[in-house]
Design a protein around this motif. Sequence first.
Motif, short mmCIF file in Angstrom:
data_model
loop_
_atom_site.label_atom_id
_atom_site.label_comp_id
_atom_site.label_asym_id
_atom_site.label_seq_id
_atom_site.Cartn_x
_atom_site.Cartn_y
_atom_site.Cartn_z
N CYS A 77 1.01 -1.11 0.04
CA CYS A 77 -0.03 0.01 -0.04
C CYS A 77 1.04 1.10 -0.01
O CYS A 77 1.58 1.41 0.97
CB CYS A 77 -1.07 0.09 1.23
N ILE A 78 0.74 2.01 -1.02
CA ILE A 78 1.63 3.25 -1.34
C ILE A 78 1.29 4.34 -0.05
O ILE A 78 2.14 5.41 -0.04
CB ILE A 78 1.74 3.85 -2.66
N HIS A 79 0.28 4.25 0.56
CA HIS A 79 -0.28 5.24 1.43
C HIS A 79 0.30 5.20 3.03
O HIS A 79 0.97 5.85 3.40
CB HIS A 79 -1.88 5.30 1.58
N CYS A 88 -10.53 -1.93 0.10
CA CYS A 88 -9.52 -0.98 1.01
C CYS A 88 -8.33 -1.52 1.70
O CYS A 88 -8.32 -2.75 1.64
CB CYS A 88 -10.52 -0.23 1.95
N CYS A 89 -7.26 -0.82 1.88
CA CYS A 89 -6.10 -1.30 2.85
C CYS A 89 -6.89 -2.11 4.12
O CYS A 89 -7.77 -1.42 4.59
CB CYS A 89 -5.16 -0.01 2.99
N CYS A 142 -5.71 4.03 7.49
CA CYS A 142 -5.30 4.19 6.18
C CYS A 142 -6.26 4.46 4.96
O CYS A 142 -7.18 3.81 5.30
CB CYS A 142 -4.26 3.20 5.80
N ASP A 143 -6.17 5.41 4.34
CA ASP A 143 -7.27 5.54 3.29
C ASP A 143 -6.91 5.06 1.82
O ASP A 143 -7.48 5.56 0.92
CB ASP A 143 -7.63 7.29 3.28
N GLY A 144 -5.78 4.26 2.02
CA GLY A 144 -5.56 3.71 0.47
C GLY A 144 -6.59 2.55 0.25
O GLY A 144 -7.24 2.22 0.94
N THR A 145 -6.54 2.73 -1.19
CA THR A 145 -7.61 1.71 -1.65
C THR A 145 -6.89 0.71 -2.74
O THR A 145 -5.76 0.86 -2.91
CB THR A 145 -8.74 2.26 -2.50
#
Length: 74
Positions: free
Chosen positions: A31-33, A56-57, A63-66
């Motif tokens: 996850c890049i976030h 989502c992550c 974390c708000d990564g998807t």
Amino acid sequence: MEEIIIIDKQKYINENYPFGNIPEITSEICCIHCDTIYKVEEYKVFRDEDGDEFICCPNAPDCDGTVIDWIPIG
Ligand SMILES: [Zn+2]
């Protein structure tokens, strides 16, 4: 956002992955976030007020990564 529990995670990915190359749920991604490496099968799914579902992550909601923030490993 409300978390949805997915029983068959490979089937859900097969039907909802937004891109062409559907990953195996046992493959590793980053996850890049939050810069965390995890297996695809650890993803979470959240549904918003409009009924749209988001892959989502595993660290969500911290974390708000998807799914669009996944980088394949190896
Ligand atoms: Zn993340």
